[in-house]
Design a protein around this motif. Sequence first.
Motif, PDB file in Angstrom:
ATOM      1  N   UNK A 104     -34.914 -33.375  31.980  1.00 40.54           N
ATOM      2  CA  UNK A 104     -33.552 -32.865  31.861  1.00 40.54           C
ATOM      3  C   UNK A 104     -33.558 -31.341  31.788  1.00 40.54           C
ATOM      4  N   UNK A 105     -34.488 -30.787  31.041  1.00 34.33           N
ATOM      5  CA  UNK A 105     -34.554 -29.333  30.893  1.00 34.33           C
ATOM      6  C   UNK A 105     -34.855 -28.649  32.223  1.00 34.33           C
ATOM      7  N   UNK A 106     -35.814 -29.189  32.974  1.00 36.42           N
ATOM      8  CA  UNK A 106     -36.188 -28.570  34.246  1.00 36.42           C
ATOM      9  C   UNK A 106     -35.025 -28.597  35.231  1.00 36.42           C
ATOM     10  N   UNK A 107     -34.336 -29.720  35.305  1.00 33.80           N
ATOM     11  CA  UNK A 107     -33.202 -29.815  36.224  1.00 33.80           C
ATOM     12  C   UNK A 107     -32.051 -28.925  35.778  1.00 33.80           C
ATOM     13  N   UNK A 108     -31.806 -28.854  34.470  1.00 34.65           N
ATOM     14  CA  UNK A 108     -30.749 -27.970  33.970  1.00 34.65           C
ATOM     15  C   UNK A 108     -31.048 -26.524  34.328  1.00 34.65           C
ATOM     16  N   UNK A 109     -32.316 -26.131  34.227  1.00 36.95           N
ATOM     17  CA  UNK A 109     -32.695 -24.766  34.577  1.00 36.95           C
ATOM     18  C   UNK A 109     -32.374 -24.466  36.042  1.00 36.95           C
ATOM     19  N   UNK A 110     -32.644 -25.419  36.934  1.00 36.42           N
ATOM     20  CA  UNK A 110     -32.335 -25.222  38.357  1.00 36.42           C
ATOM     21  C   UNK A 110     -30.823 -25.118  38.562  1.00 36.42           C
ATOM     22  N   UNK A 111     -30.055 -25.979  37.881  1.00 41.96           N
ATOM     23  CA  UNK A 111     -28.599 -25.935  38.033  1.00 41.96           C
ATOM     24  C   UNK A 111     -28.031 -24.625  37.493  1.00 41.96           C
ATOM     25  N   UNK A 112     -28.615 -24.141  36.395  1.00 39.84           N
ATOM     26  CA  UNK A 112     -28.193 -22.847  35.851  1.00 39.84           C
ATOM     27  C   UNK A 112     -28.514 -21.721  36.827  1.00 39.84           C
ATOM     28  N   UNK A 113     -29.706 -21.761  37.414  1.00 43.28           N
ATOM     29  CA  UNK A 113     -30.088 -20.733  38.377  1.00 43.28           C
ATOM     30  C   UNK A 113     -29.202 -20.775  39.622  1.00 43.28           C
ATOM     31  N   UNK A 114     -28.756 -21.972  39.990  1.00 47.47           N
ATOM     32  CA  UNK A 114     -27.813 -22.069  41.113  1.00 47.47           C
ATOM     33  C   UNK A 114     -26.516 -21.349  40.766  1.00 47.47           C
ATOM     34  N   UNK A 115     -26.011 -21.551  39.547  1.00 47.97           N
ATOM     35  CA  UNK A 115     -24.792 -20.878  39.123  1.00 47.97           C
ATOM     36  C   UNK A 115     -24.953 -19.370  39.062  1.00 47.97           C
ATOM     37  N   UNK A 116     -26.150 -18.913  38.709  1.00 43.09           N
ATOM     38  CA  UNK A 116     -26.421 -17.472  38.667  1.00 43.09           C
ATOM     39  C   UNK A 116     -26.406 -16.877  40.071  1.00 43.09           C
ATOM     40  N   UNK A 117     -26.764 -17.697  41.056  1.00 39.47           N
ATOM     41  CA  UNK A 117     -26.808 -17.222  42.430  1.00 39.47           C
ATOM     42  C   UNK A 117     -28.214 -16.930  42.901  1.00 39.47           C
ATOM     43  N   UNK A 145     -20.333  -9.351  37.890  1.00 42.57           N
ATOM     44  CA  UNK A 145     -20.354 -10.710  37.334  1.00 42.57           C
ATOM     45  C   UNK A 145     -21.683 -11.395  37.582  1.00 42.57           C
ATOM     46  N   UNK A 146     -22.463 -10.912  38.548  1.00 45.49           N
ATOM     47  CA  UNK A 146     -23.793 -11.483  38.762  1.00 45.49           C
ATOM     48  C   UNK A 146     -24.645 -11.277  37.517  1.00 45.49           C
ATOM     49  N   UNK A 147     -24.495 -10.097  36.910  1.00 40.86           N
ATOM     50  CA  UNK A 147     -25.190  -9.847  35.642  1.00 40.86           C
ATOM     51  C   UNK A 147     -24.632 -10.750  34.552  1.00 40.86           C
ATOM     52  N   UNK A 148     -23.293 -10.879  34.519  1.00 44.10           N
ATOM     53  CA  UNK A 148     -22.660 -11.731  33.513  1.00 44.10           C
ATOM     54  C   UNK A 148     -23.074 -13.182  33.642  1.00 44.10           C
ATOM     55  N   UNK A 149     -23.166 -13.691  34.878  1.00 46.23           N
ATOM     56  CA  UNK A 149     -23.544 -15.092  35.068  1.00 46.23           C
ATOM     57  C   UNK A 149     -24.985 -15.325  34.621  1.00 46.23           C
ATOM     58  N   UNK A 150     -25.849 -14.333  34.837  1.00 45.33           N
ATOM     59  CA  UNK A 150     -27.233 -14.459  34.359  1.00 45.33           C
ATOM     60  C   UNK A 150     -27.265 -14.500  32.836  1.00 45.33           C
ATOM     61  N   UNK A 151     -26.417 -13.697  32.199  1.00 43.97           N
ATOM     62  CA  UNK A 151     -26.404 -13.660  30.741  1.00 43.97           C
ATOM     63  C   UNK A 151     -25.930 -14.985  30.148  1.00 43.97           C
ATOM     64  N   UNK A 152     -24.768 -15.490  30.618  1.00 43.58           N
ATOM     65  CA  UNK A 152     -24.275 -16.725  30.006  1.00 43.58           C
ATOM     66  C   UNK A 152     -25.072 -17.939  30.454  1.00 43.58           C
ATOM     67  N   UNK A 153     -25.617 -17.915  31.674  1.00 37.67           N
ATOM     68  CA  UNK A 153     -26.409 -19.047  32.138  1.00 37.67           C
ATOM     69  C   UNK A 153     -27.706 -19.199  31.377  1.00 37.67           C
ATOM     70  N   UNK A 154     -28.439 -18.094  31.246  1.00 33.55           N
ATOM     71  CA  UNK A 154     -29.703 -18.146  30.505  1.00 33.55           C
ATOM     72  C   UNK A 154     -29.465 -18.330  29.004  1.00 33.55           C
ATOM     73  N   UNK A 155     -28.336 -17.798  28.530  1.00 38.02           N
ATOM     74  CA  UNK A 155     -27.955 -18.010  27.131  1.00 38.02           C
ATOM     75  C   UNK A 155     -27.746 -19.501  26.856  1.00 38.02           C
ATOM     76  N   UNK A 156     -27.072 -20.181  27.782  1.00 39.20           N
ATOM     77  CA  UNK A 156     -26.866 -21.621  27.656  1.00 39.20           C
ATOM     78  C   UNK A 156     -28.194 -22.362  27.626  1.00 39.20           C
ATOM     79  N   UNK A 157     -29.066 -22.050  28.569  1.00 36.12           N
ATOM     80  CA  UNK A 157     -30.339 -22.768  28.652  1.00 36.12           C
ATOM     81  C   UNK A 157     -31.211 -22.498  27.435  1.00 36.12           C
TER      82      UNK A 157
END
Length: 482
Positions: free
Chosen positions: A365-378, A409-421
């Motif tokens: 679950x963690x590995x797949x979530x990381x990929x989905x988060x990275x997709x959202x980051x772009x 927002x690319x910076x912002x998406x990296x911040x909230x995405x990695x923060x979530x993970x």
Amino acid sequence: MVALSLLLFLPLILGILAWGAERVRAGSANYMSLAGLGLLLVFFLSLQAESHLKLVWFARFNVYFSLYLDGLAQLMILLTLLLAVLAVLVSWREIRSNRGFFHFNLMFSLSGIIGVFLARDLFLFFLCWEVMLLPMTALILIWGHEGRRYAAFKFFIFTQASSLLMLIAIIGLALAQLSASGQYSFDMQALAKLDLPMASQWWLMLGFFIAFAVKLPCVPLHTWLPDAHTQAPTAGSVLLAGILLKTGAYGFIRILMPLFPEAAQAFSPLAVSLGVFSILYGALMAFSQNDFKRLVAYSSISHMGFILLALFSWHPLALQGAVLTMVAHGISSAALFCIAGMLQQRLHSRELSKMGGLWSSAPKMAALTLVFVMAGIGMPGLANFNGELLSLLGSYKIFPIHAMLAALAIIGSALYGLHLFQRAFQGPANQQVVDLDKRELTFCLLLLLALVYFGLQPQSLLQISEPWLQQLGQIATQVVRP
């Protein structure tokens, strides 16, 4: 022609059968089998070549049951069916009561969504737009979480109020057609030929814009979204984020821009500004959330801002980016909501503060979530990257300052995405959870495969929607100043 009408009505028929199957034999899985097999049949129907169906409906007012399947509609219907199957799968264990009625509402909403993508008569379009509303409200109200009543009523009021503005605009167009030709018409092609004064275009366009902007949504018409996403069952969140938000963008592309090109061009600076504000505001609010689903909901507002920016830039590259973003966000956001739903089932909580260190007990679950988060980051190689890159490149040529602000927002998406993970899966292990089972792993891997494939082969999406994008590009060259 029969196949085209079946594409619209078959999900509703399946929903009725699924509801009836549970009433005949409570506790059986017949309703799920019906829904799954029926969606497979609808999928094959959607693969047919471009086709058109036009039948007289209300002859006195020239209202037709008019459906048209072209590349753009086909693309959105295929995305709808993919996420509808996902919604059925994620509700396998989550929904415990009134399962047949749940699947009836799911299929009923699906009929409305497909109707929105197929309709070429504004009266039929409005009817399907309203059909989406009631079953989705029921999904939130009956099977939602602790604050479901407030979220359901808020969703209903926002959508219904904005829909009434669109209805007024539709009636205004029909009256304008009556004045110009001596007869009513709700046909989109006929209405596109109307020579309306700029003032009339502006006010009629505004009625459609508000309705589509609420569904997209953009700030400040967004406040229903975080509550609806947070309180909806996982299947409801998947449909909301993956499909219903895209009906707003589809309305801009299919109706507002072709019918009101001059007014839409004049409105572009304000629309683009709203898009950029949504991008930045959504990213900032996502970073401040402690609720997993609420964080993903605010991230959706940010990503939808890219679509608004791209569409109202009226540049061919940006229009392509908008289409790619619609598909990519539909897949990646649905995937994250699935993860949120699975965690809530296991932990009985969506709070990130109660998670942490889940990688040790749920590495898949963690590995797949990381990929989905990275997709959202772009991340390059995944579908979201292509859409947002083309959106920024195209919009930069028309609105350079807005595009540069949006790029932040690319910076912002990296911040909230990695923060979530980090808060959910890294650090000390607060709790242990069961990892993905075979069913969950299968649909997560399929979503991952879709993100990778469309990330590496974006042209496969653009080729399907190319004819309509070319038509929109021709309109753009006529109304956009060099």
